[in-house]
Design a protein around this motif. Structure first.
Motif, PDB file in Angstrom:
ATOM      1  N   GLU A 120     -18.996   6.747   6.664  1.00 14.51           N
ATOM      2  CA  GLU A 120     -20.095   7.734   6.396  1.00 14.51           C
ATOM      3  C   GLU A 120     -21.278   6.760   7.543  1.00 14.51           C
ATOM      4  N   VAL A 121     -21.460   5.707   6.744  1.00 17.94           N
ATOM      5  CA  VAL A 121     -22.922   5.545   8.133  1.00 17.94           C
ATOM      6  C   VAL A 121     -22.633   5.072   9.593  1.00 17.94           C
TER       7      VAL A 121
ATOM      8  N   GLY B 133     -21.703   8.535  11.127  1.00 14.68           N
ATOM      9  CA  GLY B 133     -23.480   8.513  11.167  1.00 14.68           C
ATOM     10  C   GLY B 133     -23.738   8.674  12.692  1.00 14.68           C
ATOM     11  N   LEU B 134     -24.412   7.220  12.482  1.00  9.49           N
ATOM     12  CA  LEU B 134     -25.711   6.116  13.486  1.00  9.49           C
ATOM     13  C   LEU B 134     -24.862   6.742  14.931  1.00  9.49           C
TER      14      LEU B 134
ATOM     15  N   THR C  59     -30.277   7.620  17.803  1.00  8.35           N
ATOM     16  CA  THR C  59     -30.652   6.142  16.830  1.00  8.35           C
ATOM     17  C   THR C  59     -31.595   5.248  17.661  1.00  8.35           C
TER      18      THR C  59
ATOM     19  N   THR D 216     -34.445  12.912  12.243  1.00  8.04           N
ATOM     20  CA  THR D 216     -33.066  11.611  12.797  1.00  8.04           C
ATOM     21  C   THR D 216     -32.157  11.941  10.815  1.00  8.04           C
TER      22      THR D 216
ATOM     23  N   SER E 288     -29.295  14.999  11.245  1.00  7.37           N
ATOM     24  CA  SER E 288     -28.679  13.898  10.669  1.00  7.37           C
ATOM     25  C   SER E 288     -27.581  14.511   9.282  1.00  7.37           C
TER      26      SER E 288
ATOM     27  N   PRO F 242     -25.423   7.775   2.201  1.00 10.38           N
ATOM     28  CA  PRO F 242     -24.917   7.673   3.626  1.00 10.38           C
ATOM     29  C   PRO F 242     -26.211   8.025   4.519  1.00 10.38           C
ATOM     30  N   PHE F 243     -27.439   8.854   3.949  1.00 15.69           N
ATOM     31  CA  PHE F 243     -28.671   9.476   5.064  1.00 15.69           C
ATOM     32  C   PHE F 243     -30.117   7.990   5.056  1.00 15.69           C
TER      33      PHE F 243
ATOM     34  N   GLU G 282     -28.113   5.124   6.281  1.00 20.16           N
ATOM     35  CA  GLU G 282     -28.641   4.995   7.838  1.00 20.16           C
ATOM     36  C   GLU G 282     -29.763   4.849   8.651  1.00 20.16           C
TER      37      GLU G 282
ATOM     38  N   THR H 100     -31.028   0.987  10.697  1.00 25.38           N
ATOM     39  CA  THR H 100     -32.376   1.565  11.626  1.00 25.38           C
ATOM     40  C   THR H 100     -33.238   0.513  11.744  1.00 25.38           C
TER      41      THR H 100
END
Ligand SMILES: Nc1ncnc2c1ncn2[C@@H]1O[C@H](COP(=O)(O)OP(=O)(O)O)[C@@H](O)[C@H]1O
Ligand SMILES: [Mg+2]
Lengths: 300, 229
Positions: free
Chosen positions: A9-10, A13-14, A21, A194, A198, A222-223, A226, A230
């Protein structure tokens, strides 16, 4: 918790918000790079202060031939200089340091660093180290007494070097921390933004997750990860930047005072000391910002 | 299995309650139609069961859980016991059929060995064997609803809730979906289906709970849709 699921998921997402990102990574990197520079300045200031706190002296370096021939200041030239100094107003005591002991002190000072291996005893001058009883006028009196004195190479008042250095380092520290703060605000807003974008692009997934009874951890992690990823990448880029900066700018900037032995150089080891701090700041700020954003702006 | 005690739901934005002192008791394994015209409160009824919203007054129990009083962190436990399907399927367009069904298990932490075993079984149950690798947009509406039902049923819920599941489908396809719901009901799963499709209700002859302006106006077993109201 299914790690593979969260990782996937990560990653999606990225990738899905790739421009965002990148912006986030770069902003974080610049911000943390500045924080790192500030920390290095603080560390150098601390070390230098430590180095000089109890032994700020006026240093009278002897010429190379005197340094080489006289090991205990008993020969005529050195003895003359010494007694001249002792007779000067504002001088408390004079101590002789020959090449060999200068070399040993140098070795101790830079133990484990490359500089220690490069220097030879004969490349360091013998010095007469003058402690002052009159901190205000003593240095000037010594300088005057030593003008055109035979056997004297130069006179260094360590406080001159040190205070200029402290001013410089203090300035570097203040400017970098101020810039770091501005950048950090930009980074915070970007991270928050972000996370919101997201969460919006994944609203269908999150809706389904909620419906089938996924816990908050599954919907939010996951958020958060993420954001943290970063943050960490930003920190690593910042560390890379600091290393590059050391070799490209700092080394040549400080080379004069470093080779004089008045200030410890910035070593790779210092940057390695700074990097876990930067990584933790990057990850921590990203996680906290992400968490607060999810709490305030995103209904999961 | 499901019990509502004088449940009233008043949305902040409206004066008339969406549900008005509704009391209904559904036993384990029952098949119940929730009928009534548009706006009569059917979706609200189902949303309250899922704790998508809380009642203004009254109590709701699903198995042993006091739904309205459930603390937030327990809500996932409730939802894991209830499968649900909707008129609009709600599939993830970027995941395959198998991926959509597996997703429901992955996000509640089921190990991948279980997922690999259970997903093909449930796809076979809904008649989609061999279509696990298709994308949702490559399927007909009826097939998409089967995927949604597979996803709702894959974790073997106690209750299956269907909010107008045939609303977007033609009559023949609707009939297939009803057969599938019956099959799921025969496994012991309680099924609660909101609909305003007369012919489906009439052909099934199951218990009917009729809502009108938020009130239960009829609760009858082996019933038909009825006329005229
Ligand atoms: N989120 C909401 N906010 C305000 N009013 C709502 C909301 N959802 C439904 N209603 C109102 O509640 C009543 C019942 O709606 P609903 O439960 O969707 O009925 P049905 O599913 O039978 O068509 C309607 O009058 C509708 O306008
Ligand atoms: Mg409805």
């Amino acid at each position: 918790m299914r790690a593979d699921f969260v990782a996937r998921e990560v990653f999606t997402g990225l990738r899905r918000n790739v421009t965002m990102t990148i912006a986030m990574v770069l902003t974080t990197a610049i911000s943390l790079g500045l924080v790192g520079t500030g920390l290095l300045a603080v560390r150098t200031i601390d070390r230098t202060e430590e180095l000089y706190s109890d032994r700020v002296e006026v240093q009278v370096a002897l010429t190379a031939d005197v340094s080489a021939s006289d090991t205990d200041c008993t020969q005529a030239i050195c003895a003359a200089v010494k007694s001249r100094l002792e007779g000067t107003q504002g001088v408390e005591s004079v101590r002789f340091e020959n090449q060999q002991s200068a070399y040993e002190r140098y070795q101790k000072l830079f133990a484990g660093q490359t500089l220690a291996d490069l220097v030879r005893p004969q490349s360091l001058p013998a010095t007469l180290r003058v402690r002052l009883s009159d901190q205000a006028a003593g240095a000037q009196a010594v300088r005057q007494a030593m003008t055109d004195q035979v056997g004297v190479h130069n006179v260094i008042d360590q406080r001159d070097v040190v205070s200029k250095l402290f001013d410089f380092l203090g300035g570097v520290r203040n400017v970098t921390f101020a810039l770091a703060l501005v950048q950090a605000i930009a980074a915070l807003l970007l991270i928050s933004n972000t996370v919101q974008v997201s969460a919006f692009t994944r609203r269908t997934e999150v809706g389904v997750m909620r419906l089938v009874g996924a816990t908050r951890w599954y919907t939010q992690l996951p958020f958060l990860i993420e954001a943290v990823v970063t943050g960490v990448i930003g920190a690593l880029i910042a560390v890379g930047g600091l290393i590059t900066g050391k070799f490209l700018f700092i080394d040549s900037l400080l080379s004069g005072i470093v080779s004089n032995g008045v200030v410890p150089p910035i070593e790779i080891a210092d940057i390695i000391w700074v990097s876990p701090i930067l990584v933790m700041i990057g990850a921590g700020i990203a996680a906290i910002t992400g968490y607060i954003t999810l709490r305030l702006y995103v209904r999961l | 299995m499901i019990r509502l005690e004088r449940v009233t739901k008043l949305y902040k934005t409206s004066t008339r309650p969406a549900l008005d002192r509704v009391s209904v008791n559904v036993e384990r394994g029952e098949f119940v139609f929730l009928i009534g015209p548009s706006g009569s409160g059917k979706s609200t009824f189902l949303r309250l069961l899922l704790r998508e919203d809380v009642p203004t007054k009254g109590n709701i129990f699903v198995s042993d859980l006091n739904v309205a009083k459930l603390p937030r962190r327990r809500v996932p436990r409730l939802r894991q016991r209830i499968g649900c399907v909707f008129q609009d399927f709600r599939l993830l367009p970027n995941k395959t059929v198998g991926g959509n069904v597996a997703f429901a298990l992955e996000v509640i932490g089921k190990p991948s060995s279980t997922v690999r075993k259970v997903v093909p079984e449930v796809l076979e149950l809904v008649g989609l064997e061999g279509k696990a690798d298709r994308m949702p947009h490559e399927l007909s509406g009826g097939e998409q609803q089967r995927v949604a039902m597979a996803r709702a049923f894959v974790n073997r819920p106690l209750v299956l809730i269907a909010d107008e599941p045939t609303g977007n489908l033609d009559p023949d396809t609707s009939q297939d979906i009803m057969l599938l719901l019956e099959r799921i009901n025969r496994t012991g799963t309680t099924v609660l289906m909101a609909t305003h499709d007369h012919s489906i209700v009439d052909s099934m002859r199951r218990r009917v709970v009729e809502l009108h302006m938020g009130q239960v106006v009829r609760d009858e077993s082996r019933a038909v849709y009825g006329v005229g109201r």
